[in-house]
Design an enzyme around this catalytic site. Structure first.
Site, PDB file in Angstrom:
ATOM      1  N   ASP A 132       0.874  -1.173   0.000  1.00  0.00           N
ATOM      2  CA  ASP A 132       0.000   0.000   0.000  1.00  0.00           C
ATOM      3  C   ASP A 132       0.915   1.228   0.000  1.00  0.00           C
ATOM      4  OD1 ASP A 132       0.932   0.297   2.584  1.00  0.00           O
ATOM      5  OD2 ASP A 132      -1.041   0.373   3.527  1.00  0.00           O
ATOM      6  N   HIS A 133       0.323   2.399   0.260  1.00  0.00           N
ATOM      7  CA  HIS A 133       1.110   3.641   0.262  1.00  0.00           C
ATOM      8  C   HIS A 133       2.173   3.639   1.362  1.00  0.00           C
ATOM      9  CE1 HIS A 133      -2.376   3.966   2.864  1.00  0.00           C
ATOM     10  NE2 HIS A 133      -1.779   4.932   3.542  1.00  0.00           N
TER      11      HIS A 133
ATOM     12  N   CYS B 192       3.271  -3.014   3.974  1.00  0.00           N
ATOM     13  CA  CYS B 192       2.402  -1.877   4.306  1.00  0.00           C
ATOM     14  C   CYS B 192       3.187  -1.063   5.327  1.00  0.00           C
ATOM     15  CB  CYS B 192       1.027  -2.337   4.794  1.00  0.00           C
ATOM     16  SG  CYS B 192       0.993  -3.191   6.374  1.00  0.00           S
ATOM     17  N   GLY B 193       2.509  -0.160   6.035  1.00  0.00           N
ATOM     18  CA  GLY B 193       3.254   0.690   6.960  1.00  0.00           C
ATOM     19  C   GLY B 193       3.942  -0.101   8.057  1.00  0.00           C
ATOM     20  N   THR B 194       3.160  -0.927   8.741  1.00  0.00           N
ATOM     21  CA  THR B 194       3.723  -1.757   9.819  1.00  0.00           C
ATOM     22  C   THR B 194       3.984  -3.192   9.379  1.00  0.00           C
ATOM     23  OG1 THR B 194       1.502  -2.394  10.508  1.00  0.00           O
ATOM     24  CG2 THR B 194       2.481  -0.471  11.610  1.00  0.00           C
ATOM     25  N   GLY B 195       3.325  -3.617   8.330  1.00  0.00           N
ATOM     26  CA  GLY B 195       3.360  -5.022   7.912  1.00  0.00           C
ATOM     27  C   GLY B 195       2.255  -5.835   8.582  1.00  0.00           C
TER      28      GLY B 195
ATOM     29  N   GLY C 128      -1.240  -5.169   9.059  1.00  0.00           N
ATOM     30  CA  GLY C 128      -2.481  -5.318   8.295  1.00  0.00           C
ATOM     31  C   GLY C 128      -2.296  -6.212   7.087  1.00  0.00           C
TER      32      GLY C 128
ATOM     33  N   HIS D 273      11.310 -23.220   9.108  1.00  0.00           N
ATOM     34  CA  HIS D 273      10.270 -23.918   9.880  1.00  0.00           C
ATOM     35  C   HIS D 273       8.867 -23.724   9.320  1.00  0.00           C
ATOM     36  CE1 HIS D 273      12.721 -24.407  13.870  1.00  0.00           C
ATOM     37  NE2 HIS D 273      13.351 -24.885  12.811  1.00  0.00           N
TER      38      HIS D 273
ATOM     39  N   ARG E 261       7.369   1.414   7.391  1.00  0.00           N
ATOM     40  CA  ARG E 261       7.604   2.488   8.357  1.00  0.00           C
ATOM     41  C   ARG E 261       8.341   1.976   9.583  1.00  0.00           C
ATOM     42  NH1 ARG E 261       1.338   4.461   7.791  1.00  0.00           N
ATOM     43  NH2 ARG E 261       1.565   5.608   5.839  1.00  0.00           N
TER      44      ARG E 261
ATOM     45  N   HIS F 131       8.394 -30.123  10.597  1.00  0.00           N
ATOM     46  CA  HIS F 131       7.805 -28.815  10.264  1.00  0.00           C
ATOM     47  C   HIS F 131       6.737 -28.960   9.185  1.00  0.00           C
ATOM     48  CE1 HIS F 131      10.765 -27.163  12.873  1.00  0.00           C
ATOM     49  NE2 HIS F 131      11.739 -27.727  12.170  1.00  0.00           N
TER      50      HIS F 131
ATOM     51  N   ARG G 156       3.548 -29.966  10.854  1.00  0.00           N
ATOM     52  CA  ARG G 156       2.864 -28.830  11.490  1.00  0.00           C
ATOM     53  C   ARG G 156       2.140 -27.957  10.458  1.00  0.00           C
ATOM     54  NH1 ARG G 156       8.220 -28.422  15.257  1.00  0.00           N
ATOM     55  NH2 ARG G 156       7.607 -30.125  16.626  1.00  0.00           N
TER      56      ARG G 156
HETATM   57  C1  RB5 Z   1      -1.844   2.870   6.411  1.00  0.00           C
HETATM   58  O1  RB5 Z   1      -1.869   4.123   6.995  1.00  0.00           O
HETATM   59  C2  RB5 Z   1      -1.454   1.814   7.426  1.00  0.00           C
HETATM   60  O2  RB5 Z   1      -2.522   1.622   8.317  1.00  0.00           O
HETATM   61  C3  RB5 Z   1      -1.079   0.523   6.743  1.00  0.00           C
HETATM   62  O3  RB5 Z   1      -0.022   0.763   5.881  1.00  0.00           O
HETATM   63  C4  RB5 Z   1      -0.643  -0.601   7.644  1.00  0.00           C
HETATM   64  O4  RB5 Z   1       0.343  -0.186   8.521  1.00  0.00           O
HETATM   65  C5  RB5 Z   1      -1.722  -1.358   8.308  1.00  0.00           C
HETATM   66  O5  RB5 Z   1      -1.494  -2.322   9.033  1.00  0.00           O
END
Ligand code: RB5
Length: 151
Positions: free
Chosen positions: A11-12, A68-71, A73, A101, A112, A136, A139
């Site tokens: 995503d962005h 994504c930003g955090t990975g 979602g 594994h 991010r 593994h 599992r």
């Molecule tokens: C987008 O702002 C952010 O929520 C998305 O990239 C991600 O981090 C979601 O888990």
């Protein structure tokens, strides 16, 4: 290195890292299928997770890298697809173990959260580490069976 087609998607929030990952994969000799997004304009990560997961499940790509930003979602969305084993990794150890594994077929990273050089390093570890099989595999088979219970 044998020919391998690898997908990337984000995503962005993961766009800048996706571009760096794509360039790095190409520099390593891989052919890359880019499932978007194509800018830092706001989009919805489940759509990009779905696109790359379908690419793997349809056999268009052998494996993929999703950001994504955090990975978080992106990995939640990807693991809803049966047959996808998405591993959210922030360091080389988890990247290595996700292959040894868990036979992860999708590497997920937070654009991010980690820097480009760390991401490139754990990407290489992930690409070059084989699945160990054996207990593994049992599992992983259990994960498949258990996910079918209650249907
Ligand atoms: C987008 O702002 C952010 O929520 C998305 O990239 C991600 O981090 C979601 O888990």
């Amino acid at each position: 290195m044998a020919f391998e087609l690898i997908g990337v998607a984000s995503d962005h929030g993961g766009f800048c890292l996706k571009e760096a990952v794509k360039e790095h994969l190409e520099s390593l000799g891989y052919t890359v299928m880019d499932y978007g997004t194509n800018s830092t304009n706001s989009v919805d990560y489940p759509d990009y997770a779905a696109a790359i997961c379908k690419g793997i499940l349809d056999g268009h790509i052998s494996r993929g890298v999703l950001m994504c930003g955090t990975g978080i979602g992106a990995s939640i969305a990807a693991n809803r697809f049966r047959g996808i084993r998405a591993a959210l990794c922030h360091d080389a150890y988890t990247a290595e173990m996700s292959r040894r594994h868990n036979d992860a077929n999708l590497l997920v990273m937070g654009g991010r959260v980690i820097g480009e050089e760390v991401a490139k390093h754990l990407l290489e570890v992930w690409l070059n580490t084989p699945f160990e099989g054996g207990r593994h595999q049992r599992r992983l088979t259990l994960i498949e069976w258990n996910s079918r219970k209650g249907e």
